[in-house]
Design an enzyme around this catalytic site. Sequence first.
Site, PDB file in Angstrom:
ATOM      1  N   CYS A   1     -42.190 -41.016 -28.960  1.00 36.04           N
ATOM      2  CA  CYS A   1     -40.956 -41.818 -28.901  1.00 36.04           C
ATOM      3  C   CYS A   1     -40.502 -41.988 -27.439  1.00 36.04           C
ATOM      4  O   CYS A   1     -40.444 -41.015 -26.692  1.00 36.04           O
ATOM      5  CB  CYS A   1     -39.860 -41.146 -29.713  1.00 36.04           C
ATOM      6  SG  CYS A   1     -38.335 -42.102 -29.749  1.00 36.04           S
TER       7      CYS A   1
ATOM      8  N   CYS B   1     -34.223 -37.640 -26.320  1.00 35.62           N
ATOM      9  CA  CYS B   1     -33.187 -36.797 -26.918  1.00 35.62           C
ATOM     10  C   CYS B   1     -33.606 -35.341 -26.690  1.00 35.62           C
ATOM     11  O   CYS B   1     -34.712 -34.949 -27.092  1.00 35.62           O
ATOM     12  CB  CYS B   1     -33.081 -37.090 -28.405  1.00 35.62           C
ATOM     13  SG  CYS B   1     -32.873 -38.854 -28.719  1.00 35.62           S
TER      14      CYS B   1
ATOM     15  N   CYS C   1     -35.446 -33.163 -29.410  1.00 38.32           N
ATOM     16  CA  CYS C   1     -36.408 -33.731 -30.354  1.00 38.32           C
ATOM     17  C   CYS C   1     -37.864 -33.519 -29.968  1.00 38.32           C
ATOM     18  O   CYS C   1     -38.299 -33.905 -28.881  1.00 38.32           O
ATOM     19  CB  CYS C   1     -36.137 -35.218 -30.521  1.00 38.32           C
ATOM     20  SG  CYS C   1     -37.212 -35.947 -31.788  1.00 38.32           S
TER      21      CYS C   1
ATOM     22  N   CYS D   1     -36.780 -40.075 -48.029  1.00 42.70           N
ATOM     23  CA  CYS D   1     -36.315 -40.550 -46.720  1.00 42.70           C
ATOM     24  C   CYS D   1     -37.491 -40.666 -45.750  1.00 42.70           C
ATOM     25  O   CYS D   1     -38.228 -39.704 -45.553  1.00 42.70           O
ATOM     26  CB  CYS D   1     -35.272 -39.580 -46.182  1.00 42.70           C
ATOM     27  SG  CYS D   1     -34.712 -40.012 -44.535  1.00 42.70           S
TER      28      CYS D   1
ATOM     29  N   CYS E   1     -34.233 -43.948 -48.441  1.00 46.93           N
ATOM     30  CA  CYS E   1     -33.509 -43.877 -47.171  1.00 46.93           C
ATOM     31  C   CYS E   1     -34.514 -44.061 -46.039  1.00 46.93           C
ATOM     32  O   CYS E   1     -35.673 -43.685 -46.176  1.00 46.93           O
ATOM     33  CB  CYS E   1     -32.828 -42.516 -47.078  1.00 46.93           C
ATOM     34  SG  CYS E   1     -31.932 -42.263 -45.531  1.00 46.93           S
TER      35      CYS E   1
ATOM     36  N   CYS F   1     -25.848 -42.735 -44.109  1.00 45.84           N
ATOM     37  CA  CYS F   1     -26.138 -41.301 -44.022  1.00 45.84           C
ATOM     38  C   CYS F   1     -25.949 -40.942 -42.561  1.00 45.84           C
ATOM     39  O   CYS F   1     -26.716 -41.392 -41.705  1.00 45.84           O
ATOM     40  CB  CYS F   1     -27.570 -41.028 -44.476  1.00 45.84           C
ATOM     41  SG  CYS F   1     -28.094 -39.319 -44.191  1.00 45.84           S
TER      42      CYS F   1
ATOM     43  N   ARG G   1     -25.285 -32.624 -46.810  1.00 43.22           N
ATOM     44  CA  ARG G   1     -26.672 -32.137 -46.889  1.00 43.22           C
ATOM     45  C   ARG G   1     -26.947 -31.027 -45.878  1.00 43.22           C
ATOM     46  O   ARG G   1     -26.791 -31.230 -44.673  1.00 43.22           O
ATOM     47  CB  ARG G   1     -27.651 -33.305 -46.681  1.00 43.22           C
ATOM     48  CG  ARG G   1     -29.103 -32.910 -46.888  1.00 43.22           C
ATOM     49  CD  ARG G   1     -30.026 -34.104 -47.055  1.00 43.22           C
ATOM     50  NE  ARG G   1     -29.516 -34.976 -48.095  1.00 43.22           N
ATOM     51  CZ  ARG G   1     -29.045 -36.207 -47.893  1.00 43.22           C
ATOM     52  NH1 ARG G   1     -29.068 -36.736 -46.700  1.00 43.22           N
ATOM     53  NH2 ARG G   1     -28.579 -36.913 -48.895  1.00 43.22           N
TER      54      ARG G   1
HETATM   55  N1  SAM Z   1     -35.646 -41.966 -34.125  1.00 43.48           N
HETATM   56  C1  SAM Z   1     -34.570 -42.129 -35.025  1.00 43.48           C
HETATM   57  C2  SAM Z   1     -33.228 -41.709 -34.471  1.00 43.48           C
HETATM   58  O1  SAM Z   1     -33.199 -40.986 -33.492  1.00 43.48           O
HETATM   59  O2  SAM Z   1     -32.222 -42.137 -35.021  1.00 43.48           O
HETATM   60  C3  SAM Z   1     -34.798 -41.434 -36.358  1.00 43.48           C
HETATM   61  C4  SAM Z   1     -35.489 -40.087 -36.394  1.00 43.48           C
HETATM   62  S1  SAM Z   1     -34.603 -38.743 -35.632  1.00 43.48           S
HETATM   63  C5  SAM Z   1     -35.829 -37.469 -35.632  1.00 43.48           C
HETATM   64  C6  SAM Z   1     -33.399 -38.291 -36.870  1.00 43.48           C
HETATM   65  C7  SAM Z   1     -32.480 -37.160 -36.568  1.00 43.48           C
HETATM   66  O3  SAM Z   1     -33.157 -35.929 -36.622  1.00 43.48           O
HETATM   67  C8  SAM Z   1     -31.805 -37.126 -35.211  1.00 43.48           C
HETATM   68  O4  SAM Z   1     -30.707 -37.970 -35.123  1.00 43.48           O
HETATM   69  C9  SAM Z   1     -31.355 -35.674 -35.138  1.00 43.48           C
HETATM   70  O5  SAM Z   1     -30.055 -35.564 -35.674  1.00 43.48           O
HETATM   71  C10 SAM Z   1     -32.356 -34.940 -36.027  1.00 43.48           C
HETATM   72  N2  SAM Z   1     -33.200 -34.028 -35.253  1.00 43.48           N
HETATM   73  C11 SAM Z   1     -34.184 -34.353 -34.403  1.00 43.48           C
HETATM   74  N3  SAM Z   1     -34.741 -33.256 -33.853  1.00 43.48           N
HETATM   75  C12 SAM Z   1     -34.082 -32.185 -34.367  1.00 43.48           C
HETATM   76  C13 SAM Z   1     -34.166 -30.779 -34.175  1.00 43.48           C
HETATM   77  N4  SAM Z   1     -35.044 -30.243 -33.334  1.00 43.48           N
HETATM   78  N5  SAM Z   1     -33.329 -29.986 -34.853  1.00 43.48           N
HETATM   79  C14 SAM Z   1     -32.423 -30.519 -35.706  1.00 43.48           C
HETATM   80  N6  SAM Z   1     -32.294 -31.840 -35.929  1.00 43.48           N
HETATM   81  C15 SAM Z   1     -33.093 -32.666 -35.262  1.00 43.48           C
HETATM   82  C1  DTB Z   2     -31.305 -35.618 -40.486  1.00 43.31           C
HETATM   83  O1  DTB Z   2     -30.096 -35.594 -40.188  1.00 43.31           O
HETATM   84  N1  DTB Z   2     -32.120 -34.575 -40.467  1.00 43.31           N
HETATM   85  C2  DTB Z   2     -33.457 -34.962 -40.797  1.00 43.31           C
HETATM   86  C3  DTB Z   2     -33.279 -36.441 -41.209  1.00 43.31           C
HETATM   87  N2  DTB Z   2     -31.930 -36.702 -40.851  1.00 43.31           N
HETATM   88  C4  DTB Z   2     -34.176 -37.469 -40.687  1.00 43.31           C
HETATM   89  C5  DTB Z   2     -34.395 -34.780 -39.642  1.00 43.31           C
HETATM   90  C6  DTB Z   2     -34.500 -33.393 -39.152  1.00 43.31           C
HETATM   91  C7  DTB Z   2     -35.603 -33.341 -38.148  1.00 43.31           C
HETATM   92  C8  DTB Z   2     -35.879 -31.960 -37.679  1.00 43.31           C
HETATM   93  C9  DTB Z   2     -36.950 -31.895 -36.662  1.00 43.31           C
HETATM   94  C10 DTB Z   2     -38.311 -32.272 -37.154  1.00 43.31           C
HETATM   95  O2  DTB Z   2     -38.777 -31.815 -38.218  1.00 43.31           O
HETATM   96  O3  DTB Z   2     -39.006 -33.038 -36.450  1.00 43.31           O
HETATM   97 FE1  SF4 Z   3     -36.887 -40.570 -30.644  1.00 42.71          FE
HETATM   98 FE2  SF4 Z   3     -36.435 -38.120 -31.526  1.00 42.71          FE
HETATM   99 FE3  SF4 Z   3     -34.549 -39.400 -30.190  1.00 42.71          FE
HETATM  100 FE4  SF4 Z   3     -35.190 -40.223 -32.660  1.00 42.71          FE
HETATM  101  S1  SF4 Z   3     -34.274 -38.257 -32.134  1.00 42.71           S
HETATM  102  S2  SF4 Z   3     -34.880 -41.517 -30.874  1.00 42.71           S
HETATM  103  S3  SF4 Z   3     -37.412 -39.757 -32.669  1.00 42.71           S
HETATM  104  S4  SF4 Z   3     -36.550 -38.773 -29.376  1.00 42.71           S
END
Ligand code: SAM
Ligand code: DTB
Ligand code: SF4
Length: 322
Positions: free
Chosen positions: A58, A62, A65, A102, A134, A194, A266
């Site tokens: 990506c 963030c 992530c 989802c 979702c 959501c 959730r």
């Molecule tokens: N890329 C899209 C976005 O950022 O909206 C969708 C996927 S992103 C992985 C969805 C959500 O996962 C993020 O907004 C964040 O709240 C959650 N997330 C990502 N990495 C995480 C982590 N290490 N621990 C907990 N939640 C995480």
């Molecule tokens: C949300 O709030 N939590 C989920 C879903 N929306 C997409 C994602 C959690 C991702 C946790 C890190 C991972 O498994 O990559």
């Molecule tokens: Fe990309 Fe992860 Fe940020 Fe979503 S949360 S925009 S997958 S870096």
Amino acid sequence: MHEANHTVRHDWTREDVRSVYQQPLLELVFTAQQVHRQHHNAGEVQLCRLLSIKTGGCPEDCGYCPQSAHYDTGVERAAMLDVDEVLRTARQAKDEGSTRFCMGAAWREVREGKDFDTVLEMVRSVAALGMEVCCTLGMLTASQAERLATAGLTAYNHNLDTSPEYYGKAITTRRYEDRLRTLEHVRKAGITVCCGGIIGMGETDEDRVGLLHQLACLKPHPESVPINMLVRVEGTPLAEAAAIDPLILVRTIATARVLMPRSMVRLSAGRHSLTREAVALCFLAGANSIFTGEKLLTTPNSEIDEDEQLFRDLGLRPMRYE
Ligand code: SAM
Ligand code: DTB
Ligand code: SF4
């Protein structure tokens, strides 16, 4: 004030939210349980299944992530899954009791083209199974939201993650207003929202109050509010963040339940690292939905047989279709 009146409100002030959040924990959990019972069947928890349809690489950075191309986390960039594979996983999730499916993509935003057309096809196919569908695909335009709605999308996940003040410390390449704009597009298209956040990123109680305040002032409230506890992944800037006390998670969930009585709250990422007793407290605090299956998007989740055992021990049932 909040103790006596459990109706749905959108005019919460930050002080109101702070005073709910700061109550003695057991008072707060008791109020949350009352609100919960007024609006939901307390014996049921919705099971949801996540699937990463486009993993890694990506362009966004963030700080939490594992899928960001900016960090070396061991998550390999993968091509988009094909529709059949997604459908197989959705069918299996349905057989295992999930009512919501989802699909997540490691995109900053949706781009027009083949991949988006494939997502629309996935949405149509999963919707045809009768499951709630979702997606979480990053930022969306109004027209993309409309096409997702036409394909049968039930909900769109797009988190505010933290307070407006703390946001810039965790995420530097997009703004809070961008997130709010996508949420507006989703709403206007008639898709349910959501939207939640992550705790344990080094934020303070006041930041958690700030996030909950933002969520509770959305009108209507998000139908679904995921509360994630940071999964600390090696290679990300937040890998070394201090572990957060699970009682703060319980407090955050209980406050969300009191502020947004009708929403599904959730218990999302981070559940795997909780004891069974902490998960039970989260349910008591008003969480009524979890992700099941061995993986979230890229990180491990609780085992399905452990979840089944916990449900038996607590006398909970998976929510059925309405
Ligand atoms: N890329 C899209 C976005 O950022 O909206 C969708 C996927 S992103 C992985 C969805 C959500 O996962 C993020 O907004 C964040 O709240 C959650 N997330 C990502 N990495 C995480 C982590 N290490 N621990 C907990 N939640 C995480
Ligand atoms: C949300 O709030 N939590 C989920 C879903 N929306 C997409 C994602 C959690 C991702 C946790 C890190 C991972 O498994 O990559
Ligand atoms: Fe990309 Fe992860 Fe940020 Fe979503 S949360 S925009 S997958 S870096």
